[in-house]
Design a protein around this motif. Structure first.
Motif, PDB file in Angstrom:
ATOM      1  N   GLY A  77       0.788  -1.218   0.000  1.00 13.56           N
ATOM      2  CA  GLY A  77       0.000   0.000   0.000  1.00 13.56           C
ATOM      3  C   GLY A  77       0.819   1.267   0.000  1.00 13.56           C
ATOM      4  O   GLY A  77       2.057   1.251  -0.043  1.00 13.56           O
ATOM      5  N   CYS A  78       0.109   2.404   0.022  1.00 11.78           N
ATOM      6  CA  CYS A  78       0.764   3.702   0.005  1.00 11.78           C
ATOM      7  C   CYS A  78      -0.108   4.717   0.725  1.00 11.78           C
ATOM      8  O   CYS A  78      -1.320   4.733   0.537  1.00 11.78           O
ATOM      9  N   SER A  79       0.519   5.540   1.563  1.00  9.48           N
ATOM     10  CA  SER A  79      -0.230   6.565   2.298  1.00  9.48           C
ATOM     11  C   SER A  79       0.155   7.961   1.849  1.00  9.48           C
ATOM     12  O   SER A  79      -0.057   8.927   2.575  1.00  9.48           O
ATOM     13  N   LYS A  80       0.751   8.099   0.661  1.00  4.88           N
ATOM     14  CA  LYS A  80       1.246   9.410   0.247  1.00  4.88           C
ATOM     15  C   LYS A  80       0.173  10.250  -0.444  1.00  4.88           C
ATOM     16  O   LYS A  80       0.235  11.466  -0.421  1.00  4.88           O
ATOM     17  N   TYR A  81      -0.761   9.632  -1.088  1.00  6.45           N
ATOM     18  CA  TYR A  81      -1.836  10.357  -1.783  1.00  6.45           C
ATOM     19  C   TYR A  81      -1.330  11.463  -2.709  1.00  6.45           C
ATOM     20  O   TYR A  81      -1.776  12.602  -2.631  1.00  6.45           O
ATOM     21  N   CYS A  82      -0.388  11.164  -3.573  1.00  6.53           N
ATOM     22  CA  CYS A  82      -0.024  12.109  -4.628  1.00  6.53           C
ATOM     23  C   CYS A  82      -1.312  12.412  -5.398  1.00  6.53           C
ATOM     24  O   CYS A  82      -2.137  11.511  -5.599  1.00  6.53           O
ATOM     25  N   SER A  83      -1.462  13.670  -5.845  1.00 11.81           N
ATOM     26  CA  SER A  83      -2.787  14.082  -6.332  1.00 11.81           C
ATOM     27  C   SER A  83      -3.212  13.369  -7.617  1.00 11.81           C
ATOM     28  O   SER A  83      -4.379  13.369  -7.969  1.00 11.81           O
ATOM     29  N   PHE A  84      -2.265  12.727  -8.321  1.00 13.56           N
ATOM     30  CA  PHE A  84      -2.588  12.083  -9.600  1.00 13.56           C
ATOM     31  C   PHE A  84      -2.820  10.584  -9.488  1.00 13.56           C
ATOM     32  O   PHE A  84      -3.174   9.931 -10.463  1.00 13.56           O
ATOM     33  N   CYS A  85      -2.575   9.998  -8.312  1.00 12.85           N
ATOM     34  CA  CYS A  85      -2.349   8.546  -8.245  1.00 12.85           C
ATOM     35  C   CYS A  85      -3.473   7.765  -7.568  1.00 12.85           C
ATOM     36  O   CYS A  85      -3.988   8.170  -6.526  1.00 12.85           O
ATOM     37  N   VAL A  86      -3.845   6.628  -8.142  1.00  5.74           N
ATOM     38  CA  VAL A  86      -4.925   5.800  -7.581  1.00  5.74           C
ATOM     39  C   VAL A  86      -4.439   4.775  -6.562  1.00  5.74           C
ATOM     40  O   VAL A  86      -5.251   4.181  -5.854  1.00  5.74           O
TER      41      VAL A  86
ATOM     42  N   SER B 170      11.387   3.335  -3.947  1.00 10.11           N
ATOM     43  CA  SER B 170      11.557   4.191  -2.778  1.00 10.11           C
ATOM     44  C   SER B 170      10.991   5.572  -3.086  1.00 10.11           C
ATOM     45  O   SER B 170      10.709   5.888  -4.238  1.00 10.11           O
ATOM     46  N   HIS B 171      10.816   6.372  -2.050  1.00  9.13           N
ATOM     47  CA  HIS B 171      10.233   7.704  -2.209  1.00  9.13           C
ATOM     48  C   HIS B 171      11.210   8.748  -1.664  1.00  9.13           C
ATOM     49  O   HIS B 171      11.785   8.540  -0.600  1.00  9.13           O
ATOM     50  N   PRO B 172      11.368   9.875  -2.381  1.00 10.20           N
ATOM     51  CA  PRO B 172      12.337  10.879  -1.916  1.00 10.20           C
ATOM     52  C   PRO B 172      12.048  11.377  -0.499  1.00 10.20           C
ATOM     53  O   PRO B 172      12.970  11.721   0.243  1.00 10.20           O
TER      54      PRO B 172
ATOM     55  N   LYS C 192       1.527  17.157  -4.933  1.00  7.31           N
ATOM     56  CA  LYS C 192       1.628  16.795  -3.510  1.00  7.31           C
ATOM     57  C   LYS C 192       2.729  15.760  -3.274  1.00  7.31           C
ATOM     58  O   LYS C 192       2.531  14.782  -2.548  1.00  7.31           O
ATOM     59  N   ARG C 193       3.880  15.968  -3.895  1.00 11.49           N
ATOM     60  CA  ARG C 193       4.960  15.011  -3.738  1.00 11.49           C
ATOM     61  C   ARG C 193       5.737  15.214  -2.426  1.00 11.49           C
ATOM     62  O   ARG C 193       6.425  14.318  -1.954  1.00 11.49           O
ATOM     63  N   GLY C 194       5.667  16.439  -1.869  1.00 13.17           N
ATOM     64  CA  GLY C 194       6.307  16.631  -0.562  1.00 13.17           C
ATOM     65  C   GLY C 194       7.799  16.901  -0.609  1.00 13.17           C
ATOM     66  O   GLY C 194       8.493  16.690   0.381  1.00 13.17           O
TER      67      GLY C 194
END
Ligand code: SAH
Ligand code: F3S
Length: 462
Positions: free
Chosen positions: A169-178, A256-258, A295-297
């Motif tokens: 899963g993912c909890s980042k909720y980038c604005s484009f991503c499902v 990985s995520h920056p 919303k990449r942060g």
């Protein structure tokens, strides 16, 4: 006499066969393997070589872009034809489209028998059984914590490399991503489960492990599975422990995520030689305005700072990335910033996509007035830069010595050559006489690169 009564009373049943068609990311590839594993372990099912000979036909779907999602229903149309030939065929839909659409899939394609999500694939045997018993389609797309892993059989191994899922899963909720909607929020597997699985794989001859997850560096796993509230381990600690497992010689991970690429993780590259000199770190854009709308942060400068510090501890590290072109409101200036970042970092083999609005994501409501043709032009320009870079890196490898993990016979020339991979994930074909091949498969060997081709390299044993 009917055919049925003319047969002996008890006929040894031929093993049932399953065919899985997979779309999308490495997490889906992994999940498809697990579907086959669990049906094999619990129901003795075998892999069907073609959809025609299958008793169970599964589509593991992807919804990250519209194109992938649209494929599902055309593929289901073809599966329906199979059912005409074999009325007992079970058609199942799993993965991210299943997770998003649920019952709606059955409404649109009533010949579908089961719908299951990425977190309920371990329930496939029960779902198939329930479908046969009740004659009713079955839908289960819940996110029951991380119970999936407690129900999976021990990993099968084929050769010296293996994938191990460490978080879901993912909890980042980038604005484009499902992905956060289809795969649920971030959940990590307990540390001891991961380490035990990798140690077992190492005992079976696995030498290279790829740790899998949407955001592996967000890993936060319980140290003691029985007491999840007690101490937790972060990703760096996990890497340190995997490094100590005897037999494991190379560690990869993706993605990985920056945002969580900590200084601690960067420093691990200084002390863990088993960590390969290759990092896939999605940047998505080089424009701060777009990064913020996504919303990449992080900012482009923060991203570059990670790379600079990483290169300080590992000067030879190869970097790859994901980039989205044509996010709503992307101007020529924004695109120029992306090109500048790509050229400055010198990425190797990266993935780039045109933005695809996904229903239910915040970005889907943003005005988007960039013409499709402009987006395509930008994509072309970006891709030629990326390809030129990859080519330049391959060319520069000619003459150098590389450590290769031999995985098996070469695809093109199986009797005279072996195939392996460099740390930066390039396929290398090396001439090895048949008599010596078995001895070298699964071993890390020094090889001199003698020639670079667009999609592979040729090397010679040193
Ligand atoms: N966890 C990863 C990404 C997973 S999705 C990360 O940290 O970024 C894989 C890739 O698909 C993303 O990196 C992105 O480049 C692309 N992608 C996701 N949603 C998209 C969309 N709506 N349109 C186009 N590309 C998309
Ligand atoms: Fe998607 Fe962003 Fe997560 S791209 S997978 S929401 S990090």
């Amino acid at each position: 006499m009917t055919e049925k009564t003319s047969r002996p009373a008890v006929q040894p049943a031929a093993p049932q066969k399953v065919f899985v068609r997979t779309f999308g990311c490495q997490m889906n590839e992994y999940d498809s393997d697990k579907m086959v594993d669990i049906l094999g372990a619990r129901q003795g099912m075998q892999i069907a070589q073609t959809p025609e000979e299958a008793d169970v036909f599964l589509l593991n779907t992807c919804s990250v872009r519209e194109k992938a999602q649209a494929k599902v229903f055309s593929d289901l149309g073809r599966a329906r034809e199979l059912k005409k030939l074999n009325p007992n065929l079970i058609i199942g839909v799993g993965g991210c489209v299943a997770s998003q659409e649920g019952e709606a899939i059955i409404e649109r394609a009533p010949y579908v028998d089961i719908v299951f999500g990425p977190q309920t694939l371990h329930r496939l045997p029960e779902l198939i059984e329930a479908r046969r018993r009740t004659q009713k389609p079955q839908v289960d797309i819940r996110f029951p914590e991380i119970e999936k892993f407690d129900h999976l059989p021990p990993a099968r191994t084929e050769g010296p490399t293996a994938f191990v899922s460490i978080m879901e899963g993912c909890s980042k909720y980038c604005s484009f991503c499902v992905v956060p909607y289809t795969r649920g929020t971030e959940i990590s597997r307990p540390l001891e489960d991961v380490i035990t699985e990798i140690a077992e794989l190492a005992e079976k001859g696995v030498r290279e492990i790829t740790l899998l997850g949407q955001n592996v560096n967000a890993y936060l796993g319980a140290i003691d599975a029985a007491d999840p509230q007690a101490d937790q381990s972060d990703f760096t600690t996990l890497l340190e422990l995997v490094s100590e497992i005897e037999g494991i010689e190379r560690i990869r991970y993706t993605t990985s995520h920056p945002r969580e690429f900590s200084q601690r993780l960067i420093e691990a590259y200084g002390r863990l030689p088993k960590l390969v000199s290759h990092v896939h770190l999605p940047v998505q854009s080089g424009s701060d305005r777009i990064l913020s709308a996504m919303k990449r942060g992080y900012t482009a400068l923060e991203y570059k700072s990670i790379i600079r510090r990483l290169r300080k501890v590992r000067p030879d590290v190869a970097l790859s990335t994901d980039i989205i072109i044509g996010f709503p409101g992307e101007t020529e200036t924004d695109f120029a910033a992306t090109m500048a970042l790509v050229n400055e970092i010198g990425f190797d083999t990266s993935y780039s996509f045109i933005y695809s609005p996904r229903p239910g994501t915040p970005a889907a409501d943003l005005p988007d007035d960039t013409p499709k043709a402009t987006k395509l032009e930008r994509l072309q320009e970006l891709q030629s830069a990326i390809e030129a870079n990859a080519r330049r890196i391959s060319d520069a490898m000619v003459g150098t010595e590389q450590r290769i993990l031999f995985e098996g016979p070469s695809k093109k020339n199986p009797t005279e050559a072996l195939q392996g991979r460099t740390e930066n994930n390039r396929v290398v074909n090396v001439e090895v006489p048949l008599a010596r091949q078995a001895q070298l498969i699964g071993r890390l060997c020094a090889v001199r690169i003698v020639q670079a081709y667009p999609h592979s390299l040729r090397g010679a044993l040193i």
